[in-house]
Design an enzyme around this catalytic site. Structure first.
Site, mmCIF file in Angstrom:
data_model
loop_
_atom_site.group_PDB
_atom_site.id
_atom_site.type_symbol
_atom_site.label_atom_id
_atom_site.label_comp_id
_atom_site.label_asym_id
_atom_site.label_seq_id
_atom_site.Cartn_x
_atom_site.Cartn_y
_atom_site.Cartn_z
ATOM 1 C CB ILE A 140 -0.942 0.005 1.213
ATOM 2 C CG1 ILE A 140 -0.152 -0.094 2.521
ATOM 3 C CG2 ILE A 140 -1.949 -1.141 1.108
ATOM 4 C CD1 ILE A 140 -1.012 -0.022 3.764
ATOM 5 C CG HIS A 187 -4.032 -6.156 -0.353
ATOM 6 N ND1 HIS A 187 -3.022 -6.882 0.233
ATOM 7 C CD2 HIS A 187 -4.857 -7.066 -0.956
ATOM 8 C CE1 HIS A 187 -3.207 -8.172 -0.009
ATOM 9 N NE2 HIS A 187 -4.322 -8.308 -0.725
ATOM 10 C CB CYS A 195 -17.386 8.917 1.929
ATOM 11 S SG CYS A 195 -18.880 9.000 2.957
ATOM 12 C CB CYS A 198 -21.244 9.431 -0.761
ATOM 13 S SG CYS A 198 -19.735 10.278 -0.263
ATOM 14 C CB CYS A 219 -17.890 12.277 3.778
ATOM 15 S SG CYS A 219 -17.971 12.405 1.982
#
Length: 526
Positions: A140, A187, A195, A198, A219
């Site tokens: 990541i 990943h 969010c 949404c 958010c």
């Protein structure tokens, strides 16, 4: 069976797994494996945390990995392992959510300060040489993006189709399809947050202070929508909170459709692009292969690459090496990987990257020198050659065939004989019939002018090689005879005028000793 190769000279053969085969010439086999990688044209690389350890980013499962360090850093918290902070259940309590946000902030800071390792630079070199099809990373940290590879998750095909239809009315030309990134994170990444309601994404740097304090921010998109709904009098639906865009255990990937479509296309092949025939070599580096989804990917890519051997019965070791595993330890349980990998290279990923990079640079220099020699040779040929004026090609003449002479039928010859007068002089017993001369020319009134007949100067016949000789006392049909020869008849009486006012018949003089009868022509008298 899996061939065992170690980067450490003299390393013994591990006792597990039992299907390992020791190499009789490790250096030769290692050089052959490197040559097989350089010979490939569509390489798929699946990487894990092992390629980023040298950059200062800890791995997960080693004794000094992230799971053990998190457990030591939080002794008061009941954590069986640091793995508990990477489970989807971490958001069920505020305490674990706060710990998770602080840990992710620390990893993000380490990723920003890290620089690409030699293996990351090797991936960029393979991409520049046109040998790299795709990199699927479980990391990541996004160091592949710093190395220069295109990085991201491809959009799902159905989603792209709906987007293109939505904007079709606004644009005359359709939007071209986006190219699949060279590196796809399996990943997620620390670059973005999204969010939970949404699903809108935002840069992680914009909200790092809140995550550093252990408080997930609200958010902005949901906040703006709820403010608008309150102004128009609609009910409030709630505001979502942001979370890092990383995939945790026991949760689905939010872009899983796009990743799955890219994996399927690289396994099977597509109709265009570099991967139109699918991957032809698999390289798995720096991962223990514990994640179920990654394990399934490795097996499928291994089957696909081994099925694309040019000649399965060939003893060539380079063509037989299609799936390579590079790591310090073999994945467990070992029985799950029997027949999956052709070669296991035990050693550090960075050390192997330096060996492969040296051979790749050597190949690049050799190709560049060959192109330069070819360019100079073409220049020398262009300078030495004298320009030649092109010759005009004459039109090809068609062969002319002589006109066909009309076929002379007996009826036509008989009709012509009525208007022909032949004057023949008497000849000796051995006369030769000569063919008509080509100098005969027709004149008016269908009268043929015939030159005098040649008579032999002596009784001796001419050579048989030049003219055919007819023996005496043999009936010979004259060339100009228009009717079949008549049988012998008694000598005719001398000619006297005929009382007929229309036709007179003129006979040639008849020699009683001659066996040849001459046919006189009939002519119309006026």
């Amino acid at each position: 069976m899996t061939l065992f190769l170690s980067l450490d000279v003299g390393a013994p053969l591990p006792s597990s797994p039992p299907f390992l085969v020791e190499s009789s010439a490790p250096n030769v086999q290692l050089a052959s494996t490197i040559k097989a990688i350089l010979k490939a044209r569509r390489i798929v690389v699946i990487t894990g945390a092992g390629i980023s350890v040298q950059a200062g980013i800890p791995d997960f499962r080693s004794p000094e990995g992230l799971f053990q360090s998190l457990k030591r850093d939080h002794p008061r918290d009941v954590l069986a392992s640091g793995k508990d902070l990477f489970d989807a259940s971490v958001f069920k309590s505020e305490h674990t959510t706060s710990m998770f946000c602080q840990m992710i902030t620390r990893l993000s800071e380490l990723s920003k300060a890290a620089q690409p390792t030699p293996f990351h630079r090797l991936l960029r070199s393979l991409d520049n040489s046109g040998k790299l099809l795709r990199v699927y990373t479980q990391n990541i940290d996004a160091l592949e993006s710093k190395a220069g590879l295109s990085f991201g998750v491809p959009g799902f095909e159905e989603r792209r189709a709906k987007t293109s239809l939505k904007h079709a009315e606004d644009s005359r030309l359709p939007t071209p399809p986006s190219e699949t990134p060279r590196c796809i994170p399996l990943h997620g990444t620390l670059q973005n947050v999204h969010c939970q309601i949404c699903n809108h994404s935002f840069p992680f740097d914009d909200h790092m202070p809140s995550f550093s304090a252990g408080l997930p921010p609200q958010c902005p998109e949901c906040t703006a929508v709820e403010r608008t709904r309150g102004l128009v009098g609609k009910r409030i639906r709630g505001v979502g909170k942001l979370r890092p865009s990383v995939v945790l255990y026991n949760e689905a990937h939010k872009d899983g459709e796009g990743v799955g479509e890219a994996v399927s296309r690289d396994i099977i092949g597509s109709s265009k692009g570099r991967g139109r025939s699918g991957a032809d070599l698999l390289l798995v580096v720096g991962t223990s292969l514990r994640v179920p989804g990654t394990k399934r990917m490795v097996r499928e890519f291994s089957k696909a690459t081994k099925s694309r051997k040019a000649n399965p019965d060939s003893p060539d070791e380079e063509s037989a090496c299609k799936a390579i595993y590079l790591n310090l330890d073999f994945p467990v349980p070992t029985r799950d990987w029997e027949g999956v990998f052709d070669t296991w290279i035990q050693g550090d990923a960075q050390e192997f990257a330096e060996l492969l990079q040296a051979e790749l640079d050597k190949e690049t220099r050799t190709k560049a020198a060959a192109r330069e020699r070819k360019r100079k040779r073409e220049e020398n040929q262009a300078n030495s050659e004298v320009p030649k004026t092109p010759k005009k090609k004459l039109p090809k003449q068609q062969p002319t065939t002589p006109p066909k002479r009309p076929k002379e039928t007996p009826a036509k010859l008989a009709a012509t004989a009525k208007h022909v007068h032949l004057s023949l002089s008497p000849e000796s017993y051995s006369r030769t019939v000569f063919p008509p001369s080509p100098e005969y020319t027709p004149i008016k009134n269908n009268v043929i002018r015939i030159p005098p007949r040649m008579i032999s100067p002596s009784p001796s016949p001419p050579p048989s090689s030049l003219f055919p000789v007819t023996p005496s006392k043999t009936k010979v049909r004259s060339f100009f005879a228009l009717t079949p020869p008549t049988p012998e008849s008694p000598p005719r009486r001398p000619w006297t005028p005929s009382p007929s006012p229309l036709i007179n018949v003129v006979d040639d003089e008849h020699d009683s000793d001659s066996s040849v009868s001459r046919l006189s022509a009939r002519t119309r008298l006026s």
